[in-house]
Design a protein around this motif. Structure first.
Motif, PDB file in Angstrom:
ATOM      1  N   ARG A   1       0.866  -1.183   0.000  1.00 57.30           N
ATOM      2  CA  ARG A   1       0.000   0.000   0.000  1.00 57.30           C
ATOM      3  C   ARG A   1       0.903   1.233   0.000  1.00 57.30           C
ATOM      4  NH1 ARG A   1      -3.257  -1.842   5.253  1.00 57.30           N
ATOM      5  NH2 ARG A   1      -1.055  -2.104   5.812  1.00 57.30           N
TER       6      ARG A   1
ATOM      7  N   GLY B   1       1.772   5.339  -1.052  1.00 58.54           N
ATOM      8  CA  GLY B   1       1.303   6.684  -1.328  1.00 58.54           C
ATOM      9  C   GLY B   1       2.473   7.516  -1.823  1.00 58.54           C
TER      10      GLY B   1
ATOM     11  N   LYS C   1      -4.696  17.041  -2.222  1.00 59.37           N
ATOM     12  CA  LYS C   1      -4.784  15.692  -2.775  1.00 59.37           C
ATOM     13  C   LYS C   1      -4.812  15.808  -4.297  1.00 59.37           C
ATOM     14  CE  LYS C   1      -5.763  12.029  -1.544  1.00 59.37           C
ATOM     15  NZ  LYS C   1      -7.071  11.569  -1.051  1.00 59.37           N
TER      16      LYS C   1
ATOM     17  N   GLU D   1      -6.171  14.113  -7.634  1.00 60.98           N
ATOM     18  CA  GLU D   1      -7.189  13.187  -8.114  1.00 60.98           C
ATOM     19  C   GLU D   1      -7.052  13.021  -9.628  1.00 60.98           C
ATOM     20  OE1 GLU D   1      -8.840  11.795  -5.837  1.00 60.98           O
ATOM     21  OE2 GLU D   1      -8.821  13.167  -4.127  1.00 60.98           O
TER      22      GLU D   1
ATOM     23  N   VAL E   1      -0.687  10.288 -11.112  1.00 62.49           N
ATOM     24  CA  VAL E   1      -1.982   9.763 -10.660  1.00 62.49           C
ATOM     25  C   VAL E   1      -2.782   9.206 -11.829  1.00 62.49           C
ATOM     26  CG1 VAL E   1      -4.208  10.418  -9.651  1.00 62.49           C
ATOM     27  CG2 VAL E   1      -2.084  11.181  -8.592  1.00 62.49           C
TER      28      VAL E   1
ATOM     29  N   ASP F   1      -3.189   5.819 -10.489  1.00 62.71           N
ATOM     30  CA  ASP F   1      -4.284   5.983  -9.529  1.00 62.71           C
ATOM     31  C   ASP F   1      -3.796   5.837  -8.086  1.00 62.71           C
ATOM     32  OD1 ASP F   1      -6.957   6.690  -9.148  1.00 62.71           O
ATOM     33  OD2 ASP F   1      -7.589   4.616  -8.877  1.00 62.71           O
TER      34      ASP F   1
ATOM     35  N   PRO G   1      -2.686   7.010  -4.330  1.00 67.99           N
ATOM     36  CA  PRO G   1      -2.983   8.138  -3.442  1.00 67.99           C
ATOM     37  C   PRO G   1      -1.792   9.097  -3.417  1.00 67.99           C
ATOM     38  CG  PRO G   1      -3.476   6.045  -2.364  1.00 67.99           C
ATOM     39  CD  PRO G   1      -2.728   5.716  -3.619  1.00 67.99           C
TER      40      PRO G   1
ATOM     41  N   LEU H   1      -2.289  12.531   3.568  1.00 68.61           N
ATOM     42  CA  LEU H   1      -2.502  11.191   3.027  1.00 68.61           C
ATOM     43  C   LEU H   1      -2.939  10.213   4.112  1.00 68.61           C
ATOM     44  CD1 LEU H   1       0.328  10.419   0.426  1.00 68.61           C
ATOM     45  CD2 LEU H   1      -2.091  10.813   0.013  1.00 68.61           C
TER      46      LEU H   1
ATOM     47  N   THR I   1      -6.569  10.861   5.165  1.00 68.58           N
ATOM     48  CA  THR I   1      -7.647  10.674   4.180  1.00 68.58           C
ATOM     49  C   THR I   1      -7.645   9.294   3.528  1.00 68.58           C
ATOM     50  OG1 THR I   1      -6.251  11.663   2.453  1.00 68.58           O
ATOM     51  CG2 THR I   1      -7.751  13.125   3.653  1.00 68.58           C
ATOM     52  N   VAL I   2      -6.489   8.647   3.493  1.00 69.72           N
ATOM     53  CA  VAL I   2      -6.400   7.349   2.818  1.00 69.72           C
ATOM     54  C   VAL I   2      -6.493   6.202   3.816  1.00 69.72           C
ATOM     55  CG1 VAL I   2      -4.955   5.876   1.367  1.00 69.72           C
ATOM     56  CG2 VAL I   2      -5.045   8.340   0.954  1.00 69.72           C
TER      57      VAL I   2
END
Length: 336
Positions: free
Chosen positions: A83, A85, A100, A102, A118, A122, A124, A138, A141-142
């Motif tokens: 995982r 970021g 962030k 997007e 991103v 995709d 984070p 991060l 929010t993630v």
């Protein structure tokens, strides 16, 4: 031509007149070393994130292939169940920060390279000059992350890190091996001894090596319904990256030899007028520039000049992946 562009050209040509900037280079070295020592002795505080941090950067000004490398590593780690970021300074973006990134974020807000990262992965991602604030955003929010990769920030001593990869472009090298502004080194070349160096070469080589593989060009304004790419036509080559000569080498690999070059500064804020030329030839450009062109096309649907985008992908040697796995294991990150 701006003074910044003149100096950039002089660096690439290793012009002899750069010696007049040596006193400024001495001043730069003094300030750089002083700032680094203040962090080392604790006068300035270093932020240590609650999870491991990997920095991917370079010791030179201008492009080195860092962004394609980062994109490939993110894709690989995602496949391995890590995982991950990403944080970045967000050069070219106006903020507000931290922000962030997007899929539909605007390059004018968060920067061109973050948008490309991103859109490609995709992942984070958060951007801003305060790396601590970006990491905290991060994590808030993630949720759970195993690893943070910092896009650039090698000289950002306020950010603690466990792993450092430096991308060294063999094609460009270290120039005259002088510090800014006499040369394009951000740090002395001795810095290469203290971090993992990934050599960016033209073709595959063993050990810690990467090269850029050129993909099939695609049409950005796909409403024109052009079904195939003709490398033999004339182009307006539009490029706004740190080392534009790399793009011309990419065009050569594609068989594109007939073009008029239009160079812009790195992270340039394009306007639609920048894409209008005397000739009606199609435009060919990089993926990094195309991120900004996409927004312009949405604002100007009447613009019908074909824009071909040349994708590149970093191809890493097996040693790079083996080393990455070993370094992550040392900080407690296991592949699934």
């Amino acid at each position: 031509m701006s003074m910044a562009q003149r100096i950039q050209d002089a660096w690439n040509e290793q012009a002899s007149w750069l010696i007049v900037l040596r006193p400024l280079a001495w001043l730069y070295r003094f300030g750089f070393c002083l700032n680094q020592s203040l962090y080392e002795v604790g006068v300035k505080k270093v932020y240590h994130a609650p999870i491991p941090v990997m920095v991917i950067g370079n010791i030179t000004v201008g492009g080195s292939g860092k962004t394609p490398l980062l994109i490939e590593l993110v894709k690989y780690l995602q496949q391995q169940g890590v995982r991950v970021g990403v944080i970045s300074r967000g050069y070219g973006g106006q903020g507000p920060f931290p922000a962030k990134v997007e899929q539909l974020s605007e390059p004018s807000i968060v920067g061109d390279e973050p948008c490309l990262i991103v859109q490609s992965t995709d992942v984070p991602m958060a951007v801003g000059p305060n790396r601590q604030a970006s990491i905290e955003l991060l994590l808030q929010t993630v949720g759970d992350l195993d690893l943070i990769i910092s896009d650039d920030g090698l000289q950002h001593w306020a950010l603690g890190r466990q792993i450092e990869w430096i991308v060294l472009d063999q094609n460009r090298g270290l120039g005259n091996e002088k510090l800014l502004p006499e040369g394009y080194l951000r740090e002395p070349k001795s810095r290469l001894k203290s971090s993992t160096v990934i050599e960016h070469t033209k073709v595959a080589q063993p050990k810690n090596n990467m090269y850029l593989d050129v993909g099939q060009p695609y049409l950005l304004n796909n409403h024109l319904e052009l079904s195939w790419f003709d490398a033999n036509q004339y182009f307006n080559a539009v490029v706004g990256i740190g080392f534009p000569q790399r793009f011309y080498q990419t065009l050569s690999k594609l068989g594109v030899s007939q073009y008029q070059a239009h160079e812009f500064p790195d992270h340039y804020d394009y306007e639609i007028a920048d894409l209008i030329f005397d000739s009606q030839d199609a435009i060919i450009t990089t993926e990094k520039d195309a991120v900004k062109f996409k927004s312009l096309l949405q604002q100007h649907p009447e613009f019908n000049t074909p824009i071909w985008v040349v994708p590149v992908e970093a191809v890493l040697s097996s040693d790079c992946y083996d080393l990455l796995k070993q370094q992550l294991q040392q900080v407690g990150i296991q592949f699934s």
